[in-house]
Scaffold this motif. Structure first.
Motif, PDB file in Angstrom:
ATOM      1  N   LYS A 299       0.828  -1.212   0.000  1.00 42.84           N
ATOM      2  CA  LYS A 299       0.000   0.000   0.000  1.00 42.84           C
ATOM      3  C   LYS A 299       0.862   1.261   0.000  1.00 42.84           C
ATOM      4  O   LYS A 299       0.497   2.280  -0.597  1.00 42.84           O
ATOM      5  CB  LYS A 299      -0.966  -0.003   1.178  1.00 42.84           C
ATOM      6  CG  LYS A 299      -0.311   0.059   2.550  1.00 42.84           C
ATOM      7  CD  LYS A 299      -1.372   0.088   3.651  1.00 42.84           C
ATOM      8  CE  LYS A 299      -0.707   0.186   5.028  1.00 42.84           C
ATOM      9  NZ  LYS A 299      -1.712   0.236   6.123  1.00 42.84           N
ATOM     10  N   ASP A 300       2.027   1.195   0.672  1.00 40.00           N
ATOM     11  CA  ASP A 300       2.939   2.343   0.667  1.00 40.00           C
ATOM     12  C   ASP A 300       3.563   2.527  -0.708  1.00 40.00           C
ATOM     13  O   ASP A 300       3.695   3.652  -1.197  1.00 40.00           O
ATOM     14  CB  ASP A 300       4.038   2.151   1.713  1.00 40.00           C
ATOM     15  CG  ASP A 300       3.488   2.178   3.134  1.00 40.00           C
ATOM     16  OD1 ASP A 300       2.369   2.705   3.330  1.00 40.00           O
ATOM     17  OD2 ASP A 300       4.170   1.668   4.039  1.00 40.00           O
ATOM     18  N   ALA A 301       3.942   1.416  -1.329  1.00 38.66           N
ATOM     19  CA  ALA A 301       4.500   1.495  -2.680  1.00 38.66           C
ATOM     20  C   ALA A 301       3.450   2.002  -3.660  1.00 38.66           C
ATOM     21  O   ALA A 301       3.749   2.816  -4.545  1.00 38.66           O
ATOM     22  CB  ALA A 301       5.008   0.122  -3.113  1.00 38.66           C
ATOM     23  N   ALA A 302       2.209   1.554  -3.504  1.00 35.78           N
ATOM     24  CA  ALA A 302       1.133   1.971  -4.406  1.00 35.78           C
ATOM     25  C   ALA A 302       0.868   3.464  -4.304  1.00 35.78           C
ATOM     26  O   ALA A 302       0.555   4.131  -5.305  1.00 35.78           O
ATOM     27  CB  ALA A 302      -0.140   1.186  -4.095  1.00 35.78           C
ATOM     28  N   ARG A 303       0.992   4.005  -3.108  1.00 36.66           N
ATOM     29  CA  ARG A 303       0.760   5.440  -2.911  1.00 36.66           C
ATOM     30  C   ARG A 303       1.786   6.259  -3.696  1.00 36.66           C
ATOM     31  O   ARG A 303       1.451   7.267  -4.330  1.00 36.66           O
ATOM     32  CB  ARG A 303       0.835   5.768  -1.420  1.00 36.66           C
ATOM     33  CG  ARG A 303       0.321   7.153  -1.068  1.00 36.66           C
ATOM     34  CD  ARG A 303       0.370   7.388   0.433  1.00 36.66           C
ATOM     35  NE  ARG A 303      -0.375   6.381   1.175  1.00 36.66           N
ATOM     36  CZ  ARG A 303       0.169   5.490   1.994  1.00 36.66           C
ATOM     37  NH1 ARG A 303       1.481   5.460   2.179  1.00 36.66           N
ATOM     38  NH2 ARG A 303      -0.577   4.618   2.626  1.00 36.66           N
ATOM     39  N   LYS A 304       3.028   5.826  -3.683  1.00 37.13           N
ATOM     40  CA  LYS A 304       4.080   6.533  -4.411  1.00 37.13           C
ATOM     41  C   LYS A 304       3.889   6.399  -5.918  1.00 37.13           C
ATOM     42  O   LYS A 304       4.033   7.363  -6.668  1.00 37.13           O
ATOM     43  CB  LYS A 304       5.449   5.982  -4.006  1.00 37.13           C
ATOM     44  CG  LYS A 304       6.616   6.673  -4.676  1.00 37.13           C
ATOM     45  CD  LYS A 304       7.937   6.088  -4.208  1.00 37.13           C
ATOM     46  CE  LYS A 304       9.108   6.749  -4.933  1.00 37.13           C
ATOM     47  NZ  LYS A 304      10.410   6.143  -4.519  1.00 37.13           N
ATOM     48  N   VAL A 305       3.544   5.203  -6.368  1.00 38.41           N
ATOM     49  CA  VAL A 305       3.364   4.943  -7.801  1.00 38.41           C
ATOM     50  C   VAL A 305       2.219   5.775  -8.369  1.00 38.41           C
ATOM     51  O   VAL A 305       2.272   6.234  -9.513  1.00 38.41           O
ATOM     52  CB  VAL A 305       3.098   3.440  -8.031  1.00 38.41           C
ATOM     53  CG1 VAL A 305       2.571   3.181  -9.437  1.00 38.41           C
ATOM     54  CG2 VAL A 305       4.379   2.646  -7.792  1.00 38.41           C
ATOM     55  N   SER A 306       1.173   5.990  -7.566  1.00 38.60           N
ATOM     56  CA  SER A 306      -0.020   6.668  -8.069  1.00 38.60           C
ATOM     57  C   SER A 306       0.255   8.094  -8.527  1.00 38.60           C
ATOM     58  O   SER A 306      -0.489   8.651  -9.333  1.00 38.60           O
ATOM     59  CB  SER A 306      -1.117   6.668  -7.003  1.00 38.60           C
ATOM     60  OG  SER A 306      -0.725   7.440  -5.877  1.00 38.60           O
ATOM     61  N   GLY A 307       1.336   8.720  -8.043  1.00 36.61           N
ATOM     62  CA  GLY A 307       1.674  10.059  -8.491  1.00 36.61           C
ATOM     63  C   GLY A 307       2.399  10.080  -9.814  1.00 36.61           C
ATOM     64  O   GLY A 307       2.441  11.112 -10.497  1.00 36.61           O
ATOM     65  N   PHE A 308       2.945   8.946 -10.196  1.00 34.66           N
ATOM     66  CA  PHE A 308       3.721   8.858 -11.435  1.00 34.66           C
ATOM     67  C   PHE A 308       2.851   8.415 -12.609  1.00 34.66           C
ATOM     68  O   PHE A 308       2.935   8.952 -13.709  1.00 34.66           O
ATOM     69  CB  PHE A 308       4.884   7.881 -11.228  1.00 34.66           C
ATOM     70  CG  PHE A 308       5.581   7.474 -12.490  1.00 34.66           C
ATOM     71  CD1 PHE A 308       6.193   8.410 -13.294  1.00 34.66           C
ATOM     72  CD2 PHE A 308       5.634   6.138 -12.868  1.00 34.66           C
ATOM     73  CE1 PHE A 308       6.845   8.034 -14.465  1.00 34.66           C
ATOM     74  CE2 PHE A 308       6.277   5.753 -14.028  1.00 34.66           C
ATOM     75  CZ  PHE A 308       6.879   6.708 -14.826  1.00 34.66           C
ATOM     76  N   VAL A 309       1.996   7.421 -12.392  1.00 32.06           N
ATOM     77  CA  VAL A 309       1.064   6.942 -13.415  1.00 32.06           C
ATOM     78  C   VAL A 309      -0.345   7.282 -12.943  1.00 32.06           C
ATOM     79  O   VAL A 309      -0.781   6.802 -11.895  1.00 32.06           O
ATOM     80  CB  VAL A 309       1.196   5.422 -13.631  1.00 32.06           C
ATOM     81  CG1 VAL A 309       0.179   4.942 -14.654  1.00 32.06           C
ATOM     82  CG2 VAL A 309       2.602   5.061 -14.084  1.00 32.06           C
ATOM     83  N   GLN A 310      -1.039   8.112 -13.709  1.00 34.25           N
ATOM     84  CA  GLN A 310      -2.363   8.564 -13.288  1.00 34.25           C
ATOM     85  C   GLN A 310      -3.398   8.311 -14.377  1.00 34.25           C
ATOM     86  O   GLN A 310      -3.082   8.343 -15.561  1.00 34.25           O
ATOM     87  CB  GLN A 310      -2.352  10.069 -12.986  1.00 34.25           C
ATOM     88  CG  GLN A 310      -1.561  10.482 -11.769  1.00 34.25           C
ATOM     89  CD  GLN A 310      -1.726  11.965 -11.466  1.00 34.25           C
ATOM     90  OE1 GLN A 310      -2.782  12.544 -11.721  1.00 34.25           O
ATOM     91  NE2 GLN A 310      -0.676  12.571 -10.936  1.00 34.25           N
ATOM     92  N   ASN A 311      -4.614   8.109 -13.939  1.00 33.78           N
ATOM     93  CA  ASN A 311      -5.741   8.078 -14.869  1.00 33.78           C
ATOM     94  C   ASN A 311      -6.048   9.513 -15.278  1.00 33.78           C
ATOM     95  O   ASN A 311      -6.163  10.398 -14.432  1.00 33.78           O
ATOM     96  CB  ASN A 311      -6.963   7.443 -14.200  1.00 33.78           C
ATOM     97  CG  ASN A 311      -8.068   7.163 -15.192  1.00 33.78           C
ATOM     98  OD1 ASN A 311      -8.534   8.058 -15.891  1.00 33.78           O
ATOM     99  ND2 ASN A 311      -8.507   5.912 -15.248  1.00 33.78           N
ATOM    100  N   ILE A 312      -6.175   9.737 -16.559  1.00 28.81           N
ATOM    101  CA  ILE A 312      -6.367  11.091 -17.068  1.00 28.81           C
ATOM    102  C   ILE A 312      -7.640  11.727 -16.507  1.00 28.81           C
ATOM    103  O   ILE A 312      -7.710  12.954 -16.324  1.00 28.81           O
ATOM    104  CB  ILE A 312      -6.391  11.072 -18.618  1.00 28.81           C
ATOM    105  CG1 ILE A 312      -6.160  12.478 -19.165  1.00 28.81           C
ATOM    106  CG2 ILE A 312      -7.665  10.463 -19.158  1.00 28.81           C
ATOM    107  CD1 ILE A 312      -5.904  12.497 -20.666  1.00 28.81           C
ATOM    108  N   HIS A 313      -8.628  10.916 -16.189  1.00 27.68           N
ATOM    109  CA  HIS A 313      -9.880  11.444 -15.663  1.00 27.68           C
ATOM    110  C   HIS A 313      -9.704  11.974 -14.237  1.00 27.68           C
ATOM    111  O   HIS A 313     -10.349  12.945 -13.838  1.00 27.68           O
ATOM    112  CB  HIS A 313     -10.975  10.385 -15.721  1.00 27.68           C
ATOM    113  CG  HIS A 313     -11.162   9.822 -17.094  1.00 27.68           C
ATOM    114  ND1 HIS A 313     -11.341  10.613 -18.201  1.00 27.68           N
ATOM    115  CD2 HIS A 313     -11.165   8.542 -17.555  1.00 27.68           C
ATOM    116  CE1 HIS A 313     -11.460   9.865 -19.285  1.00 27.68           C
ATOM    117  NE2 HIS A 313     -11.355   8.602 -18.917  1.00 27.68           N
ATOM    118  N   HIS A 314      -8.809  11.346 -13.471  1.00 30.18           N
ATOM    119  CA  HIS A 314      -8.523  11.852 -12.131  1.00 30.18           C
ATOM    120  C   HIS A 314      -7.778  13.176 -12.215  1.00 30.18           C
ATOM    121  O   HIS A 314      -8.027  14.098 -11.422  1.00 30.18           O
ATOM    122  CB  HIS A 314      -7.707  10.824 -11.344  1.00 30.18           C
ATOM    123  CG  HIS A 314      -8.428   9.532 -11.124  1.00 30.18           C
ATOM    124  ND1 HIS A 314      -7.788   8.368 -10.733  1.00 30.18           N
ATOM    125  CD2 HIS A 314      -9.736   9.218 -11.238  1.00 30.18           C
ATOM    126  CE1 HIS A 314      -8.684   7.391 -10.632  1.00 30.18           C
ATOM    127  NE2 HIS A 314      -9.872   7.890 -10.933  1.00 30.18           N
TER     128      HIS A 314
END
Length: 659
Positions: A299-314
């Motif tokens: 979950k910690d790794a996922a939080r960091k990754v989410s800033g690099f690869v994003q859904n364009i709608h978000h």
């Protein structure tokens, strides 16, 4: 660049060297904190190999040999005569587990496919379990490309395993120096590429290059140059990168994003995609990989990754919430041709998001968000040819129209191939391009498929098939038949058996079909049942939801932008060959209805283009027989399509007995 091996030596010198000499060199090249477990493993390996190789003919040994595509290192590679031995150790293990056998098989296949010096070599993968009971001499099963199935060995019989294999082979000796320096030209999956780039590997380590291909490096270098020029001149820049399916557009985009993130933190570069399954799969893969490497909660790794690869709608929703300029200065939009047109974006934002005053296309809004910056910014749009597959996807016209009307102060750089029919498929787009002052650049086009490393002409072949050019298709098929097998069958179990028989190691296979293939249901294929994309693409053979089980079937929406090694393409009567041409249908209620709207016809054709270009190594196409007792799938609906595919040069598989 990755160092090819931590330690290499002639076998004679290795056998004469002290254990501490070898261990010292391995430790010096490790560049990480050395754990006692790793030191102990090396000591065991050195001891076993010195005892097993002392009586073997001349050769060369490599410890910790780099496998760049996989981001890993094989424990040991030994070259003797014309044979490459890939040896993986499980120190302290008394068993030969399947995952370890797959791993060493993967290393051997990777060398065969991507290491130039190993293309014509005989390769034997060996798994050594150091605490296993003594094994009898194994049988050797050599594939057509001379890569054997993995064999199991123990410290007591490793010498016998090697010498028996040498006695079975009659290949020319390998030049050790030439082999070592021959070059590694991997073609990673997009998941492997994302993981490697996220680990801060250079793109040249994970993607092949050569005079026979459009250079991925040239495209990324040119985009980096445009970014630097924008910063220096305080300009706003948008560039459009084109490419054939599998040419590396997404890889180029990820490379740009990671390069700017790691080297220019103030730019806050981001990789955006409207492709939900792609975003979900990449995020999950990166999070799993980082969690395993850094030993942190996923979950910690996922939080960091989410800033690099994003859904364009978000990204869009956040920009609506906050009217200020975004923190990102460099934004990469993957599959930009799939951005919504004005009608679709307005309808969604008003009905689903409650923004009653929203009235613009997605490209108009997204460029407007970046235009909030007072100084420089850069947008990179990755454009796929023949990739629009859903209602409301505006294609290239929306981007060009908004740049020509509202953002004339931006510098526009376009691929020199942007006016090709694959990208300009209607008069509206053509007219929009003429209204934009744009700098044309050959470096912004990726013209050779990298996905199908065995068949760079695959996209050409598929194009001929779906455009009703059977003669051209036969000619294109002849170019790929020896490297990229394609087969036809009327039996789904035969297709499944073919896929299982072709895949080696952890090579991934799965079934795909168009989202409108509703009358495959009698065959057990339920296209209304949604797959879980990260599970389907990433989980192993033990998971019934994974692609390996060949039960859940992915649609064009699930697989666009992603890939498998082998695919089973399931063909329904929605895209049907009849009367000498392709006809387009959709299943509504209890019957098929003709799709006459040009847009819907295009989307259906592109859906089949997508599912026919997902396989890296080969595919089998399943066309049902139908049933004259069922008015929704009479035999004639399928026979004509099957006969047409035969006329394109695709051979039919012999039918296997039911499983």
């Amino acid at each position: 660049m990755l160092q090819s091996a931590y330690y290499e030596s002639d076998l004679a010198a290795f056998c004469q060297a002290s254990e501490n000499e070898v261990l010292g060199e391995l430790t010096a090249q490790h560049h990480f904190a050395l754990e006692n477990q790793q030191r102990h493993a090396w000591q065991q390996q050195i001891s076993i190999l010195k005892a097993s190789l002392i009586g073997v003919a001349a050769g060369r040994i490599y410890f910790e040999f780099a496998i760049p595509r996989m981001g890993k290192r094989a424990d040991v590679v030994v070259l003797i005569a014309g044979v490459v031995f890939v040896i993986e150790f499980k120190v302290g293990s008394a068993t030969f587990d399947q995952a370890a056998l797959e791993q060493v098989h993967d290393y051997a296949l990777d060398l065969k496919n991507f290491h130039k010096g190993s293309h014509n070599a005989t390769i034997l993968p060996i798994l050594v379990a150091t605490n296993a009971a003594h094994q009898t001499l194994p049988g050797y099963c050599w594939a057509a490309d001379r890569v054997a199935k993995p064999v199991c060995a123990t410290p007591s019989n490793l010498f016998d395993v090697i010498t028996a294999a040498l006695a079975q082979t009659s290949t020319f000796p390998l030049d050790h120096s030439q082999w070592s320096h021959s070059g590694y030209q991997p073609t990673p999956t997009i998941v492997e590429a994302a993981q490697a780039l996220y680990r801060n590997h250079d793109v040249s380590e994970i993607a092949r290059s050569g005079a026979d291909a459009e250079n991925l490096g040239r495209t990324t270098d040119r985009i980096n140059e445009l970014i630097e020029n924008a910063k220096e001149s305080n300009r706003k820049v948008i560039c459009f990168v084109t490419g054939v399916p599998g040419a590396g557009k997404t890889l180029a985009g990820l490379n740009i994003a990671t390069t700017r993130v790691l080297g220019h933190a103030d730019e806050h570069a981001v990789f955006l995609s409207g492709n939900g399954p792609l975003v979900d799969v990449l995020r999950e893969a990166l999070a799993r990989d980082q969690a395993a490497r850094d030993k942190v909660p996923k979950k910690d790794a996922a939080r960091k990754v989410s800033g690099f690869v994003q859904n364009i709608h978000h990204f869009r929703d956040e920009a609506l919430r906050d009217p200020k300029a975004p923190v990102e200065r460099v934004v990469v939009f993957d599959e930009a041709q799939r951005a919504w047109n004005r009608d679709q974006a307005t309808k969604f934002m008003q009905q689903k998001r409650g923004h009653a005053d929203f009235d613009m296309s997605e490209p108009a809004f997204l460029v407007g968000v970046m235009d909030r910056h007072e100084s420089w910014c850069v947008i990179v749009c990755l454009i796929g040819g023949g990739q629009e597959i859903n209602t409301g996807e505006g294609g290239l016209a929306e981007w060009l129209d908004v740049m020509g009307q509202k953002f004339k102060h931006w510098d526009v750089h376009v691929s020199s191939r942007l006016d090709d029919p694959d990208y300009i498929w209607d008069t509206e787009t053509s007219a929009a391009l003429k209204k934009v002052f744009a700098f044309k650049d050959e470096a912004l086009h990726l013209g050779v498929s990298m996905r199908s490393f065995r068949a760079e002409s695959l996209s050409e072949f598929v194009g001929h098939v779906i455009e009703n050019r059977p003669c051209d298709a036969r000619i294109a098929y002849e170019k790929i038949v020896n490297r990229y097998p394609i087969q036809l069958t009327r039996d789904l179990n035969t297709a499944r058996q073919w896929l299982r028989g072709k895949a080696r190691g952890s090579e991934r296979y799965g079934l795909v079909a168009s989202s409108g293939a509703y009358r495959l249901r009698p065959e057990g294929i339920f296209m209304k049942s949604q797959i879980d994309a990260p599970v389907w693409f990433l989980n192993d053979r033990a998971d019934v939801r994974s692609s390996y089980y060949l039960e859940e079937v992915a649609s064009e929406f699930d697989v666009q932008g992603l890939e498998l090694d082998w695919t089973g393409v399931c063909w329904d009567a929605d895209y049907r060959f009849e009367g000498g041409g392709w006809k387009h249908y959709s299943f509504r209620g209890t019957k098929w209805q003709r799709s006459n709207a040009p847009e819907k016809q295009l989307f259906l054709k592109n859906a089949y283009r997508v599912i026919l270009t997902r396989a890296r190594q080969g595919m089998v196409i399943f066309v049902p027989r139908g049933s004259n007792a069922d008015p929704t799938r009479p035999c004639a609906y399928y026979d004509s399509t099957f006969d047409y595919l035969l006329s394109c040069g695709i051979p039919e598989l012999a039918t296997h007995s039911p499983l």
